[in-house]
Design an enzyme around this catalytic site. Structure first.
Site, mmCIF file in Angstrom:
data_model
loop_
_atom_site.group_PDB
_atom_site.id
_atom_site.type_symbol
_atom_site.label_atom_id
_atom_site.label_comp_id
_atom_site.label_asym_id
_atom_site.label_seq_id
_atom_site.Cartn_x
_atom_site.Cartn_y
_atom_site.Cartn_z
ATOM 1 N N CYS A 67 0.162 16.401 -35.452
ATOM 2 C CA CYS A 67 0.009 15.665 -36.701
ATOM 3 C C CYS A 67 0.907 16.344 -37.728
ATOM 4 C CB CYS A 67 -1.449 15.564 -37.149
ATOM 5 S SG CYS A 67 -2.263 17.111 -37.585
ATOM 6 N N CYS A 104 2.552 11.607 -37.244
ATOM 7 C CA CYS A 104 3.714 12.443 -37.569
ATOM 8 C C CYS A 104 4.985 11.619 -37.610
ATOM 9 C CB CYS A 104 3.851 13.634 -36.620
ATOM 10 S SG CYS A 104 4.365 13.217 -34.962
ATOM 11 N N CYS A 162 8.459 13.489 -34.567
ATOM 12 C CA CYS A 162 8.182 13.920 -33.197
ATOM 13 C C CYS A 162 9.389 13.630 -32.309
ATOM 14 C CB CYS A 162 6.971 13.185 -32.648
ATOM 15 S SG CYS A 162 5.467 13.574 -33.536
#
Length: 143
Positions: free
Chosen positions: A12, A86, A90
């Site tokens: 996250c 996120c 990522c």
């Protein structure tokens, strides 16, 4: 020798709430049968104290955990990467399984709201264990 256990990375933004709770739940429910990591695209200074309290209610102690920065290596060496808001931070690697869990952010929220997020994460972690073919280690204490 490589680790035969499946590996799961929870990501996250701040690695202070959702991903820490998910990692604690998976570690506990798998009884160590899964390699579990968590990270954040912009890690906070510490784990959310309300998340720590909510996890303690289940008998899971995450007080020693610290937010960690997300690295491409952590993603690349994971069998499953679970993202929780996120976004594009990522990194993507072919061959890695990705799941995006849409969950409310517990940052700055009260215990009742964090409990709801924790319980939703618990259900998803239980589903993930079943998908990985890993039996649950046993019941959690508390709620």
């Amino acid at each position: 020798m490589t680790d035969p256990r499946p590996s799961v990375l929870f990501v996250c933004v701040h690695n202070a709430g959702r991903s820490q709770m998910a990692a604690g739940l998976l570690t506990s429910l798998s009884g160590g049968a899964v390699e579990v990591r968590s990270a954040g695209s912009a890690p906070a200074d510490r784990v959310n104290p309300v998340a720590v309290e909510a996890m303690a209610e289940l008998g899971i102690d995450i007080t020693a955990e610290r937010p960690k920065v997300l690295t491409p290596e952590a993603v690349q060496t994971s069998d499953v990467v679970v993202t929780m808001g996120c976004g594009d931070a990522c990194p993507y690697f072919p061959g890695t399984r990705y799941e995006d869990w849409v969950l409310e952010d517990p940052a700055g929220q009260d215990l009742a709201m964090v409990r709801r997020v924790r319980d939703e994460i618990r259900g998803r972690v239980e589903e993930l264990l079943a998908e990985l073919g890993v039996p649950q280690a046993g019941p959690l204490s508390g709620v």
